[in-house]
Design an enzyme around this catalytic site. Structure first.
Site, PDB file in Angstrom:
ATOM      1  N   GLU A  49       0.844  -1.196   0.000  1.00  0.00           N
ATOM      2  CA  GLU A  49       0.000   0.000   0.000  1.00  0.00           C
ATOM      3  C   GLU A  49       0.878   1.244   0.000  1.00  0.00           C
ATOM      4  OE1 GLU A  49      -2.853   0.362   3.101  1.00  0.00           O
ATOM      5  OE2 GLU A  49      -3.852  -1.516   2.619  1.00  0.00           O
ATOM      6  N   ASP A  72      -6.592   8.700   9.746  1.00  0.00           N
ATOM      7  CA  ASP A  72      -5.248   8.301  10.158  1.00  0.00           C
ATOM      8  C   ASP A  72      -4.875   8.841  11.527  1.00  0.00           C
ATOM      9  OD1 ASP A  72      -4.197   6.760   7.878  1.00  0.00           O
ATOM     10  OD2 ASP A  72      -4.607   8.599   6.771  1.00  0.00           O
TER      11      ASP A  72
END
Length: 264
Positions: free
Chosen positions: A45, A56
């Site tokens: 990723e 995040d």
């Protein structure tokens, strides 16, 4: 069968690490990717930096901040991606990105450029699958044979999971815990059963991420998930050692090798 689907053709769970592109600089990311893939990553990723990364946690937020200290360049992102793909064409690359950078570039232009750079999948945390924008984008991705990978959280309803089947490909990214990305000490209760349910409803491999950092956690999850996704723990190594490229390469390779060796 897509390149991503073929990775899941064996019974062995897949190790999927994540790195934030541009941290601490674009060129170093080629070395980080190479070390992780040599260490056993089956899919990689690649995070595209964004100024408001709502999904995040602090480690990746700081990585994005470091990356954005330099002028942001989607052109450079695509060039670095192509370099990684050239080094390891057998390893599928997936962008994890917020929708804004794609929209700013133009969806058709982005899709074409991403495909040419070697991208085989996209994860977009802030683009719900059941919107007109997502449906239109999914059609573009299908034409380019890029998988559209969706997130399922502990709060996602069964009806919504079933509806996802028509708009998802590659694999499902199962978020193992509430909140943002980051390391957790313990895994959620009922995780195994929930992952099995999602796999049965959608008919795709299910990979688990958010909060996974240790070899013991990866070992346990790999017994029932098709893949184990690790981001913050990888990015923490880069945060602490990225200023010394050779040291960081060694640490990333060792970490990836230990995680891969632990998995079933």
């Amino acid at each position: 069968m897509s390149a991503i689907s073929s990775v899941f053709s064996s019974d062995k769970s897949v190790f999927i690490p994540y790195i934030s592109l541009g941290d601490p600089d674009y060129e170093s990311c080629i070395s980080w990717a190479d070390a992780l893939i040599r260490g056993g990553a089956g899919i990689l990723e690649l995070g595209i930096p964004f100024s408001d990364p709502v999904a995040d946690g602090p480690v990746i937020q700081k990585a994005f901040k470091r990356a954005l200290a330099y002028p942001f360049s989607m052109k450079k992102i695509l060039e670095i991606t192509a370099e990684i793909h050239k080094l390891h064409p057998e390893t599928p690359l997936v962008y994890l990105t917020y929708f804004n950078p794609l929209y700013s570039m133009g969806l058709e232009a982005f899709t074409e450029s991403a495909k040419n750079s070697g991208i085989q999948g996209l994860i977009i945390p802030d683009l719900p699958f059941d919107t007109s924008e997502a449906e239109e984008f999914f059609s573009q991705l299908e034409r380019k044979k890029i998988d559209f990978i969706h997130l399922v959280t502990p709060a996602t309803t069964i009806d919504r999971i079933q509806s996802m089947k028509s708009f998802a490909s590659g694999f499902i990214y199962y978020v193992t815990s509430y909140g943002v990305t980051g390391e957790r000490r313990a895994l959620a209760v009922g995780l195994k059963e929930r992952i099995q349910m999602v796999r049965n409803k959608v008919g795709l491999p299910v990979c688990a991420g958010f909060g996974i950092s240790t070899a013991d956690q990866a070992k346990e999850i790999s017994t029932y998930a098709n893949g184990v996704i690790i981001g913050s723990a990888v990015q923490k190594i880069i945060e602490e050692s990225g200023s010394n490229r050779e040291v960081c390469i060694s640490k990333l390779f060792t970490y990836a090798s230990e995680i891969r060796a632990s998995m079933k």
